[in-house]
Design an enzyme around this catalytic site. Structure first.
Site, PDB file in Angstrom:
ATOM      1  N   GLN A   1       0.825  -1.204   0.000  1.00  0.00           N
ATOM      2  CA  GLN A   1       0.000   0.000   0.000  1.00  0.00           C
ATOM      3  C   GLN A   1       0.865   1.261   0.000  1.00  0.00           C
ATOM      4  O   GLN A   1       0.355   2.358  -0.177  1.00  0.00           O
ATOM      5  CB  GLN A   1      -0.941   0.015   1.214  1.00  0.00           C
ATOM      6  CG  GLN A   1      -2.066  -1.010   1.096  1.00  0.00           C
ATOM      7  CD  GLN A   1      -3.077  -0.961   2.231  1.00  0.00           C
ATOM      8  OE1 GLN A   1      -3.279  -1.959   2.906  1.00  0.00           O
ATOM      9  NE2 GLN A   1      -3.720   0.168   2.454  1.00  0.00           N
TER      10      GLN A   1
ATOM     11  N   ARG B   1      -9.662  -0.178   7.024  1.00  0.00           N
ATOM     12  CA  ARG B   1     -10.592   0.723   6.361  1.00  0.00           C
ATOM     13  C   ARG B   1     -10.898   1.949   7.219  1.00  0.00           C
ATOM     14  O   ARG B   1     -12.055   2.341   7.391  1.00  0.00           O
ATOM     15  CB  ARG B   1     -11.873   0.006   5.980  1.00  0.00           C
ATOM     16  CG  ARG B   1     -12.520   0.737   4.807  1.00  0.00           C
ATOM     17  CD  ARG B   1     -13.560  -0.049   4.090  1.00  0.00           C
ATOM     18  NE  ARG B   1     -13.978   0.741   2.946  1.00  0.00           N
ATOM     19  CZ  ARG B   1     -14.363   0.247   1.783  1.00  0.00           C
ATOM     20  NH1 ARG B   1     -14.408  -1.045   1.602  1.00  0.00           N
ATOM     21  NH2 ARG B   1     -14.725   1.034   0.801  1.00  0.00           N
ATOM     22  N   CYS B   2      -9.869   2.517   7.784  1.00  0.00           N
ATOM     23  CA  CYS B   2     -10.078   3.756   8.524  1.00  0.00           C
ATOM     24  C   CYS B   2      -8.745   4.455   8.651  1.00  0.00           C
ATOM     25  O   CYS B   2      -7.713   3.913   8.318  1.00  0.00           O
ATOM     26  CB  CYS B   2     -10.654   3.492   9.907  1.00  0.00           C
ATOM     27  SG  CYS B   2      -9.487   2.854  11.094  1.00  0.00           S
TER      28      CYS B   2
ATOM     29  N   GLU C   1     -13.263   5.410   3.562  1.00  0.00           N
ATOM     30  CA  GLU C   1     -13.321   4.744   4.851  1.00  0.00           C
ATOM     31  C   GLU C   1     -14.470   5.214   5.732  1.00  0.00           C
ATOM     32  O   GLU C   1     -14.836   4.547   6.695  1.00  0.00           O
ATOM     33  CB  GLU C   1     -11.979   4.914   5.552  1.00  0.00           C
ATOM     34  CG  GLU C   1     -10.890   4.289   4.700  1.00  0.00           C
ATOM     35  CD  GLU C   1      -9.482   4.607   5.148  1.00  0.00           C
ATOM     36  OE1 GLU C   1      -8.613   3.777   4.923  1.00  0.00           O
ATOM     37  OE2 GLU C   1      -9.253   5.680   5.724  1.00  0.00           O
TER      38      GLU C   1
END
Ligand code: FAD
Lengths: 805, 284
Positions: free
Chosen positions: A236, A383-384, A759
């Site tokens: 990522q 996802r945050c 997110e």
């Protein structure tokens, strides 16, 4: 000039710029199986690596015998810590300032830990060889509870001096990692002690896992002739991986090329640096041929970065009227065996200090204690953005508990306490400056859309019917109002391993008027190739379809910090707009020259520069691009290129209002989501369809976490949820129909006003689903029960409240 | 998640399959749809040096219904069970249950024979077959024999089938009884937290015959004769259902797993059994 002419509309439409639901350009290859993922890479002579993993959560390693494995035909090497030690690669630094074993050095600290790396001709041989490596273990006492860990005599990390401070200050105990404090504790306590009303709650935000469909993996290829190392992987943050690889290996950074090909979802799981990468690189250097390592599902769930695992206690105080006066939060954070959390360096608990939420809370305190246990390391933002999920869950539960304490409607309690529109930019008690918001408008819109009052009436009737014995189903109304904090972040306070968290974009306009733009981010499903082209299309007037977006190859892309924490649009998206504006500035000069007027006498109009007041005199961007390459223009260099490195002045603060309506079978614990309404405000909307897709995905992962997705351990430290049979990954079957909605409150400091949205739905969704479950039991005395709300835990709640007879 | 190496055999008839089974004894196992066996091999919980794929044996396939007797070849997939209309007319309980097994992808591959022969207490077909009082036909080196589903299961993964026998087909009587298969699961593709199959025949307003069997509530499927007896002669009123549930619960012995502790499972089982009885009664 008339801005509304059909001709001009057609030119705008042709660009497919911002605001257009352009179809995702990536999908043609993904839906046809033509993607190119790490596991699709096959190089001549390539070997496969795989790990011997520890069956124990805590054990001393007495011996490792690799003879039988080495004797198996097709096995090329078996690496152990002993082999890596001479290179000082048996340990590696973590993103959180700790260090982590690459291969077990004397002991193992969690089940599934990497003990030896088998390199073989193919993965089948590697799998057989793993069984032949004989490891003799001596079991040690296992600690899976962080609170017990802080009282235990058992020393987990024998490599650390118990007296010496860690990366984030003093340590209180040999299993303690750090204490992080924000805010005014004494002041907060004083306010709470004197308050009209105080509500308290303890909650456990369980350990879970991002579980991307594609697990982690890499292919390392050391070319001994030219001295170059190429590393393809599920990264990522490819540039950060390159820098880390250089620092660890001593190979100069220009001799390392890191490539993230197509990535099948990341959700934070692919931010970290894992032993598999290091071992693959070493193995390629040792063997002189490429080495591939790809996790299987169990490896992924058991060993590469988990999320959450926060034990939170809170106190919230208010006036008799319900105005919140103070908030106190303490977290015991289970980081597992090594502190490998992925947070900006100065934030050991990420942005947990956004835990005052969307509310105007005058004073607050947050204390976080990080603790070692015999569990896998990690602690990534699933996802945050850096623990904001935990923070929002905390405050949205505290609000509900306060509403119960005050016997108030939780929607009204929220409304009373929202930060008002005119208070932005708003300074929070825990140090953030919220950029923009209009919470009341969003809230009212949401409550109206679902007919909130009608729902409450129906719920009250249901409770009565339940009490009369006419139904065994309860109805829960879940509310959540969240404020995210995304777009890390300003270089002055955000860095990863010392690298400031700016991001970048480099644009080249080709002579015939098409373009390529390269960014420091990397899409893992977010659709960057689609949306960043749209930003550029609007900025430089070249159709999105004529712009290639490229990411993930460190040899070509400008340095960036990667994609996670919803930072791509806020940071790289801003860089894209800024680089586009540089292109436009030069284009303006070229246009003026071609039109034989002064620079200031031309203005940009959709896809061209026109002479002010004479719209029939113009040069299109295509003409300008051509001129940039074939005309000698006095005072202007040939070519049309630009690069921008964007250091965001602030984070962006997307927000949203969610409502969930759920029916719960009290006897079986089965839930049925009747309705889910999601209003998101992410500022300027680049591509509504992509936004909608992101919302659906994030809500689905929120549903998963709230209703069952967990990494559970038994007392012996065995992972009980190591396969998708037990680890809940929702399918279309479990997912309700989502109703999406929006308001638009642009970010004042972002070049295009966009805030990031990938997110938000996860952050806001988890408390919304959880609140729905808890709200159903509120009339019967429920205050708080922990997630995940799977059937048996819901049943247990009902049972404890005496609802079974 | 990679199985140990194995030899792959693909005989064209039963005789061929049996001879390989006999030759390799414990080292050989037959493969049907593979959706229980292959995961076990990948987890290296099953070591099968000789894998005998049954898919080319055409005599193991197909559904026939003659004179009120249904015969289903062992290699018939769950998908075929669901889509066969004649079968649905003859024994509608089968479709209702098969639709609650796994997901469509698994059902395209998984077979009825594999499901009943596997011996996993989580499999839905065994309890179902006990409820339907099905007969299993086994063929071994020494000939063919039959055994009732209700006598087939001995313990988890242990059945009356000899290692050298192949289950060739399953037969059962067509039935017009009221039916229900009720299953609670955590998600699509999950094994039961509790599941119950019920058949009820009604004449003149009372239950004349009943059959109750349960899934994943013991180490074997549980056929509860006592539960059926509690219903026979009555009108499935609240008291009768309660008595039947109590009788059925006395016959099960669930264990704790990730789905929940025993207390929860007992409670849910009671709810599921009652619902199955009520639904079957409503269709009787
Ligand atoms: C994700 C997933 C979810 C599932 N959910 C469910 C569920 O909810 N309910 C459920 O019931 N099942 C479920 N299953 C299992 C599935 O139904 C299997 O297909 C079934 O259990 C076995 O059938 P098979 O044809 O695949 O048999 P195989 O896996 O090929 O074989 C299973 C066993 O039976 C033996 N065997 C097979 N055929 C014969 C034969 N003719 N004679 C003798 N022995 C034989 C094999 O040797 C093996 O030991 C699930 C499977 C998966 C992968």
């Amino acid at each position: 000039m008339n801005d509304m002419t059909p001709e001009r509309d057609a030119r705008v439409a042709n660009l497919k710029g911002m605001g257009c639901s352009r179809k995702r350009v990536e999908d043609a290859r993904f839906t046809q199986g033509k993607g190119n993922y790490v596991d699709d890479i096959s190089l001549p002579g390539m070997l496969t690596g795989d790990f011997v993993r520890s069956p124990y959560a805590h054990a001393r390693i007495k011996s490792i015998n690799t003879e039988a494995a080495m004797a198996l035909e097709g096995v090329v090497a078996v690496l152990t810590a002993q082999d890596l030690a001479p290179l000082s690669l048996h340990w590696m630094p973590t993103l959180a300032g700790d260090k982590q074993m690459v291969l077990a050095d004397g002991k193992v600290l969690f089940q599934g830990q990497e003990v030896a790396f088998v390199v073989a001709k193919d993965r089948y041989i590697a799998a057989d060889a793993i069984e032949l490596v004989e490891v003799e273990y001596e079991e040690l006492p296992v600690i899976v509870d962080p609170i017990k860990s802080l009282q235990s005599d058992v020393v987990l990390r024998e490599d650390l001096d118990p007296k010496a401070p860690g990366a984030h200050g003093p340590r209180k105990h040999h299993n303690h990692i750090f204490t992080w404090e924000v805010g005014d504790e004494a002041g907060t306590n004083a306010v709470i002690d004197d308050a009209d009303v105080v509500a308290e709650a303890s909650m456990y935000y369980h350990r879970t896992h991002p579980c991307p469909l594609e697990p982690c993996g890499c292919v390392a290829s050391m070319d001994k002739v030219n001295g170059k190392l190429t590393l393809w992987g599920t990264f990522q943050a490819p540039h950060v991986v390159r820098t880390v690889a250089s620092l660890l290996s001593g190979i100069e950074e220009h001799n390392i090329r890191v490539v993230s090909p197509d990535i099948g979802g990341g959700f934070g799981n692919k931010v970290g640096v894992y032993p598999g990468y290091v071992c693959s690189i070493v193995a390629s250097i040792v063997t002189g041929v490429p080495v591939k390592w790809v996790e299987d599902r169990m490896d992924n769930l058991m060993t590469t970065a988990f999320a959450r695992d926060y034990w939170m206690t809170g106190k919230i105080s208010a006036t008799k009227e319900g105005k919140i006066t103070g908030l106190h939060c303490h977290v015991t954070a289970d980081h597992g065996a090594f502190d490998a959390c992925a947070d900006p360096t100065k934030f050991p608990a990420g942005f947990m200090n956004i835990c005052t939420g969307s509310y105007d809370i005058p004073i607050a305190y947050l204390g976080v204690d990080g603790v070692y246990t015999n569990k896998a390391p990690g602690g990534v933002s699933y996802r945050c953005s850096f623990r904001v999920t935990e923070a929002v869950y905390f405050i949205e539960r505290m609000i509900e508990v306060l509403a119960i304490e005050m016997d108030m409607d939780p929607a009204e309690l929220r409304r009373i306490n929202f930060i008002k529109k005119e208070q932005f930019p708003y300074q929070s008690a825990l140090g953030w400056e919220y950029d923009s918001g209009d919470y009341h408008t969003a809230w009212d819109k949401a409550l109206k859309a679902v007919d909130y009052d009608g729902l409450r009436k129906e719920q009250a009737e249901r409770v009565e019917a339940f009490k009369r014995g006419e139904t065994r189903t309860l109805m829960g109304i879940g509310l959540s109002f969240f404020t995210e904090i995304v777009g890390a972040g300003p270089v002055k306070n955000c860095d990863i391993l010392g690298m400031g968290m700016f991001d970048s974009c480099e644009i080249r306009i080709h002579p015939t008027g098409s373009a390529i733009a390269r960014l420091g981010t990397i899409s893992q499903g977010q659709g960057h190739a689609t949306t960043f082209a749209q930003i550029l299309a609007s900025e430089i007037g070249i159709p999105a379809d004529s712009i290639t977006i490229e990411e993930g190859d460190t040899d070509t892309a400008p340095y960036g910090l990667g994609t996670y924490g919803s930072r791509s649009t806020p940071v790289a998206g801003a860089a894209t707009a800024m680089a586009g504006r540089k292109i436009r500035a030069k284009a303006q000069m070229i246009a003026a020259y071609l039109l034989e007027v002064h620079d200031d006498d031309v203005e940009f109009d959709v896809d061209r520069f026109v002479v002010k007041g004479a719209p029939e005199r113009f040069k299109t961007m295509g003409e300008i691009a051509y001129a940039a390459y074939n005309q000698a223009i006095p005072g202007i260099e040939p070519g049309l290129e630009a690069v921008s490195y964007y250091d965001p002045p602030n984070m962006t603060y997307p927000f949203g209002a969610y409502v969930c309506v759920m029916d719960i079978d009290v006897d079986t614990g089965v839930t049925d989501i009747r309705r889910f309404y999601a209003l998101d405000d992410c500022g300027t909307r680049i591509n509504p369809m992509v936004i909608e897709g992101q919302i659906h995905g994030g809500l689905t992962e929120a549903l998963a976490v709230a209703l069952g997705q967990e990494i559970a351990y038994d007392e012996m430290g065995n992972v009980k949820t190591g396969t998708l049979m037990d680890f809940f990954l929702p399918t279309a079957w479990e997912v309700p129909n989502y109703e999406t909605d929006h308001t638009v409150t642009p970010s004042p400091h972002h070049p295009i006003g966009a805030k990031g949205v990938g997110e938000s739905p996860h952050v806001g969704g988890v408390p919304c689903f959880s609140n729905a479950v808890q709200d159903a039991f509120r009339p019967f005395g429920n205050r708080h029960t922990n997630m995940p709300h799977d059937h048996w835990r819901i049943w247990q709640t009902a049972n404890a409240l005496g609802l079974h007879h | 998640m990679i199985p140990a190496a194995f030899e792959y055999h693909r005989p064209a008839d039963i005789r061929g399959a049996l001879s390989i089974l006999v030759e390799h004894g414990d080292d050989a196992r037959v493969l049907a749809g593979g959706h229980s066996l292959i995961p076990m091999m990948k987890l290296r919980m099953a070591d099968v040096p000789h894998l005998i794929d049954l898919q080319d044996i055409s005599s193991l396939k197909g559904i026939t219904i003659e004179g009120g007797r249904i015969t289903i070849g062992a290699m018939t997939t769950q998908h075929e069970l669901i889509t066969n209309d004649a079968l649905h007319a003859a024994a509608p309980l089968l479709r209702e249950a098969a639709l609650q097994i796994a997901d469509p992808q698994v059902r395209y591959m998984g077979t009825i024979g594999g499901n009943v022969a596997n011996g996993d207490p989580g499999n839905d077909m065994p309890g179902l077959m006990q409820c339907l009082d099905a007969t299993f036909t086994l063929e071994g080196p020494n000939g063919t024999r039959t055994v009732q589903a209700r006598d087939f299961y001995e313990a988890a993964y242990t059945t009356d089938r000899d290692d050298a026998e192949i289950l060739t087909h399953i037969s059962l009587d067509a039935t017009t009884a009221g039916y229900a298969y009720e299953k609670q699961k955590r998600k699509i593709g999950d094994y039961a937290t509790a599941a119950c199959a019920v058949l009820i025949t009604k004449e003149n307003g009372v239950v004349t015959s009943a059959s109750v069997a349960m899934t994943n509530l013991s180490d074997v499927p549980v056929f509860s004769e006592a539960a059926a007896e509690a219903l026979i002669g009555g009108t499935c009123d609240t008291a009768a259902v309660k008595a039947a549930v109590a009788a059925a619960l006395a016959d099960i012995d669930p264990t704790e797993d990730n789905r929940g502790p025993v207390k929860f499972k007992m409670h849910v089982a009671g709810v599921i059994i009652a619902r199955a009885i009520e639904r079957a009664w409503s269709r009787a």
